[in-house]
Design an enzyme around this catalytic site. Structure first.
Site, PDB file in Angstrom:
ATOM      1  N   PRO A  23     -12.212   0.125 -23.094  1.00  9.91           N
ATOM      2  CA  PRO A  23     -11.623  -0.405 -24.332  1.00  9.91           C
ATOM      3  C   PRO A  23     -11.847  -1.916 -24.480  1.00  9.91           C
ATOM      4  CG  PRO A  23      -9.894   0.296 -22.776  1.00  9.91           C
ATOM      5  CD  PRO A  23     -11.205   0.649 -22.176  1.00  9.91           C
TER       6      PRO A  23
ATOM      7  N   HIS B 136     -15.002   1.749  -1.845  1.00  9.46           N
ATOM      8  CA  HIS B 136     -13.952   0.844  -1.341  1.00  9.46           C
ATOM      9  C   HIS B 136     -12.938   1.550  -0.464  1.00  9.46           C
ATOM     10  CE1 HIS B 136     -14.872  -1.908  -5.028  1.00  9.46           C
ATOM     11  NE2 HIS B 136     -15.757  -2.048  -4.068  1.00  9.46           N
TER      12      HIS B 136
ATOM     13  N   TYR C 287       0.830  -1.219   0.000  1.00  7.71           N
ATOM     14  CA  TYR C 287       0.000   0.000   0.000  1.00  7.71           C
ATOM     15  C   TYR C 287       0.859   1.262   0.000  1.00  7.71           C
ATOM     16  CZ  TYR C 287      -4.339  -2.530   0.153  1.00  7.71           C
ATOM     17  OH  TYR C 287      -5.391  -3.332  -0.204  1.00  7.71           O
TER      18      TYR C 287
END
Ligand code: BV8
Length: 244
Positions: free
Chosen positions: A206, A109, A57
């Site tokens: 995409p 989140h 993190y």
């Protein structure tokens, strides 16, 4: 979108890809290439190897601090200015929407730059202030290890954020799903809720996702190009160029 009373946007890691932030689906880079994110972003991984999870993190935080919001983030901020009922819900934890000027962002989140106490009966929250520490700080309130303030796999989402997102999904006339693989639940359920109400579903990605086949409109391209084009079409440039 112009005719919709409320537009709900849900964004995923693909919106930050053009800022140089790897998505979960991208192969993990360098030092982290031997790990799978789903294995590190779990309470069990933190319990087993807190330093490794913490350092992952810290690496991601440094990436984000050095990154800039891209034209896709900025276009979403501009759209909020000219679509009064627009609400932005994000699965991303990087805070780049807020840095681009988006307001009232619903973070399903959590956020990379918050820490929370890992003790289930404490949950002390504090901003993360040190990007270099290789071990998690201790909770100032109970002494247990602090952990990143994000939602890990197997953990419940913040109830207020999820409730607001679900309310918007049931009331919007159009959902724009951008830069998400739409496979992580319960966030991915929002698009299916919108389908059930008969509202318009638009996807920008995409690649194809489980939503592509049921979307009313699909823009198969990068968010950093398509979102600015949508902004230009919806909100012709004001004379002062405020949206650039
Ligand atoms: C829950 C924060 C129950 C952390 C994240 C078995 C065990 C336990 C749980 C489960 C299980 N099986 C299923 C589940 C449920 C699980 C789940 O859905 N798993 C999936 C993998 C099947 N969900 C959970 O565990 C959730 N909690 O269910 O708990 C519970 C309930 C109540 C009470 C207690 C417990 C928690 C889910 C949240 C996990 N945390 N992030 C962190 O960041 O470290 S999720 C994480 O993955 C990201 O937030 C992201 O949103 C998500 C997906 O990752 P990516 O694929 O990278 O990102 P994204 O989906 O956005 O995909 C990128 C897309 O962008 C691609 O489609 C790509 O084509 C596109 N793209 C690329 N470039 C561009 C682009 N698009 C546009 N422009 C570009 N330039």
């Amino acid at each position: 979108m112009a005719a919709a009373r409320q537009v709900l946007v849900i964004s995923g890691a693909g919106v930050s890809a053009e800022s140089g932030i790897p998505t979960f689906r991208d192969a993990m880079q360098g030092l982290w290439s031997r790990y799978k994110p789903e294995d590190l972003a779990t309470p069990a991984a933190f319990a087993r190897q807190p330093e490794v999870v913490w350092q992952w993190y810290q690496w991601r935080r440094r990436l984000v601090v050095d990154a800039q919001p891209n034209p896709g983030h900025r276009a979403l901020a501009g759209l909020q200015d000219c679509l009064p009922g627009m609400l932005l819900v994000t699965q991303n934890v990087d805070g780049l929407h807020q840095r681009a000027g988006s307001k009232d962002v619903i973070e399903l989140h959590g956020n990379l730059f918050e820490n929370q106490c890992s003790a289930s009966d404490c949950r002390h929250m504090a901003p993360n202030t040190d990007l270099e520490a290789t071990t998690p700080p201790l909770c100032p309130s109970c002494g247990a290890l602090m952990r990143p303030g994000v939602v890990w796999f197997g953990e419940g989402l913040p109830e207020a954020a999820l409730a607001r997102a679900r309310q918007a999904a049931s009331g919007c006339q159009l959902l724009l799903s951008v830069g998400t693989s739409a496979v992580v639940y319960p966030a991915a359920d929002l698009a299916w809720m919108v389908k059930r109400t008969g509202a318009v579903l638009v996807e920008i990605n995409p690649e194809t996702t489980p939503l592509t086949a049921v979307a009313d409109f699909v823009f198969p391209g990068p968010a950093g190009e398509i979102l600015p084009a949508i902004l230009r079409a919806l909100c012709p440039e004001p004379s002062d160029g405020a949206h650039t």
